[in-house]
Write a protein that holds these residues in place. Sequence first.
Motif, PDB file in Angstrom:
ATOM      1  N   VAL A   1     -17.434 -69.851 105.488  1.00 19.76           N
ATOM      2  CA  VAL A   1     -16.325 -69.795 104.539  1.00 19.76           C
ATOM      3  C   VAL A   1     -15.256 -70.789 104.975  1.00 19.76           C
ATOM      4  CG1 VAL A   1     -14.569 -68.315 103.513  1.00 19.76           C
ATOM      5  CG2 VAL A   1     -16.809 -67.382 104.084  1.00 19.76           C
ATOM      6  N   THR A   2     -14.836 -71.628 104.043  1.00 24.76           N
ATOM      7  CA  THR A   2     -13.758 -72.580 104.311  1.00 24.76           C
ATOM      8  C   THR A   2     -12.429 -71.901 104.002  1.00 24.76           C
ATOM      9  OG1 THR A   2     -15.230 -74.356 103.622  1.00 24.76           O
ATOM     10  CG2 THR A   2     -12.882 -74.869 103.768  1.00 24.76           C
ATOM     11  N   PRO A   3     -11.502 -71.906 104.958  1.00 29.07           N
ATOM     12  CA  PRO A   3     -10.207 -71.275 104.687  1.00 29.07           C
ATOM     13  C   PRO A   3      -9.512 -71.942 103.495  1.00 29.07           C
ATOM     14  CG  PRO A   3     -10.424 -71.831 107.009  1.00 29.07           C
ATOM     15  CD  PRO A   3     -11.585 -72.452 106.300  1.00 29.07           C
ATOM     16  N   ILE A   4      -8.817 -71.139 102.721  1.00 30.88           N
ATOM     17  CA  ILE A   4      -8.114 -71.636 101.545  1.00 30.88           C
ATOM     18  C   ILE A   4      -6.629 -71.735 101.866  1.00 30.88           C
ATOM     19  CG2 ILE A   4      -7.501 -71.140  99.151  1.00 30.88           C
ATOM     20  CD1 ILE A   4     -10.136 -69.609  98.951  1.00 30.88           C
ATOM     21  N   ASP A   5      -6.047 -72.868 101.532  1.00 29.37           N
ATOM     22  CA  ASP A   5      -4.613 -73.064 101.715  1.00 29.37           C
ATOM     23  C   ASP A   5      -3.891 -72.343 100.580  1.00 29.37           C
ATOM     24  OD1 ASP A   5      -2.045 -73.895 102.164  1.00 29.37           O
ATOM     25  OD2 ASP A   5      -2.432 -76.032 101.837  1.00 29.37           O
TER      26      ASP A   5
ATOM     27  N   GLN B   1      -1.059 -72.695  99.364  1.00 25.70           N
ATOM     28  CA  GLN B   1      -0.318 -73.608  98.496  1.00 25.70           C
ATOM     29  C   GLN B   1      -1.225 -74.194  97.414  1.00 25.70           C
ATOM     30  OE1 GLN B   1       2.974 -73.957  98.564  1.00 25.70           O
ATOM     31  NE2 GLN B   1       2.959 -72.428 100.195  1.00 25.70           N
ATOM     32  N   GLU B   2      -2.490 -74.414  97.750  1.00 29.73           N
ATOM     33  CA  GLU B   2      -3.433 -74.961  96.772  1.00 29.73           C
ATOM     34  C   GLU B   2      -3.801 -73.927  95.715  1.00 29.73           C
ATOM     35  OE1 GLU B   2      -6.846 -76.571  98.658  1.00 29.73           O
ATOM     36  OE2 GLU B   2      -5.685 -77.890  99.960  1.00 29.73           O
ATOM     37  N   MET B   3      -3.640 -72.662  96.015  1.00 27.93           N
ATOM     38  CA  MET B   3      -4.033 -71.610  95.088  1.00 27.93           C
ATOM     39  C   MET B   3      -2.920 -71.228  94.122  1.00 27.93           C
ATOM     40  SD  MET B   3      -7.122 -71.173  95.587  1.00 27.93           S
ATOM     41  CE  MET B   3      -7.352 -69.801  94.494  1.00 27.93           C
ATOM     42  N   SER B   4      -1.737 -71.738  94.303  1.00 26.84           N
ATOM     43  CA  SER B   4      -0.664 -71.359  93.392  1.00 26.84           C
ATOM     44  C   SER B   4      -0.924 -71.970  92.004  1.00 26.84           C
ATOM     45  CB  SER B   4       0.689 -71.848  93.911  1.00 26.84           C
ATOM     46  OG  SER B   4       0.774 -73.253  93.819  1.00 26.84           O
ATOM     47  N   VAL B   5      -0.470 -71.281  90.990  1.00 28.75           N
ATOM     48  CA  VAL B   5      -0.688 -71.703  89.615  1.00 28.75           C
ATOM     49  C   VAL B   5      -0.019 -73.069  89.370  1.00 28.75           C
ATOM     50  CG1 VAL B   5      -0.235 -71.134  87.191  1.00 28.75           C
ATOM     51  CG2 VAL B   5      -0.863 -69.344  88.813  1.00 28.75           C
ATOM     52  N   LEU B   6       1.111 -73.272  89.978  1.00 21.64           N
ATOM     53  CA  LEU B   6       1.837 -74.525  89.754  1.00 21.64           C
ATOM     54  C   LEU B   6       1.075 -75.746  90.290  1.00 21.64           C
ATOM     55  CD1 LEU B   6       5.467 -73.383  90.563  1.00 21.64           C
ATOM     56  CD2 LEU B   6       4.405 -73.702  88.324  1.00 21.64           C
ATOM     57  N   SER B   7       0.230 -75.539  91.334  1.00 21.84           N
ATOM     58  CA  SER B   7      -0.519 -76.675  91.863  1.00 21.84           C
ATOM     59  C   SER B   7      -1.609 -77.125  90.908  1.00 21.84           C
ATOM     60  CB  SER B   7      -1.108 -76.345  93.242  1.00 21.84           C
ATOM     61  OG  SER B   7      -2.140 -75.370  93.092  1.00 21.84           O
ATOM     62  N   TRP B   8      -2.034 -76.244  89.999  1.00 18.76           N
ATOM     63  CA  TRP B   8      -3.083 -76.609  89.049  1.00 18.76           C
ATOM     64  C   TRP B   8      -2.517 -77.313  87.827  1.00 18.76           C
ATOM     65  CZ3 TRP B   8      -6.009 -71.305  88.996  1.00 18.76           C
ATOM     66  CH2 TRP B   8      -6.602 -71.115  90.241  1.00 18.76           C
TER      67      TRP B   8
END
Length: 114
Positions: free
Chosen positions: A99-103, A105-112
């Motif tokens: 499993v690759t750790p998830i940042d 900050q990358e998972m926030s809705v605003l980053s998408w």
Amino acid sequence: MAYELNKAEPRLFSKFNAKNNSNTYNVTLAQAAEASSAAPLYFSPKEWEDKWNPGKNEVLIDGGVIANNPALYAYIHANEISNHDAVRMVSLGTGTKQVTPIDPQEMSVLSWVK
């Protein structure tokens, strides 16, 4: 490991159980493999005549529905029936995935939304 639906009981197939309760556990290797692999939604249940109740069928499905770690039950079974201090087991699983750790900050809705 299989599960008998009509009697609502687990079946741990082994030489020990076949010797001590031949009417229930004395089955062929093919029958035990088919019963323990009959995962609901994937394979049909395995049926054979109930030796205790002639004319009635036993209906067996994959034991994973009640015993999700069959290696643990096999270990406990072997440990209880043997007179050894240690029981060795080889359990071949389906593997693991790194499993690759998830940042976060990358998972926030605003980053998408860019």
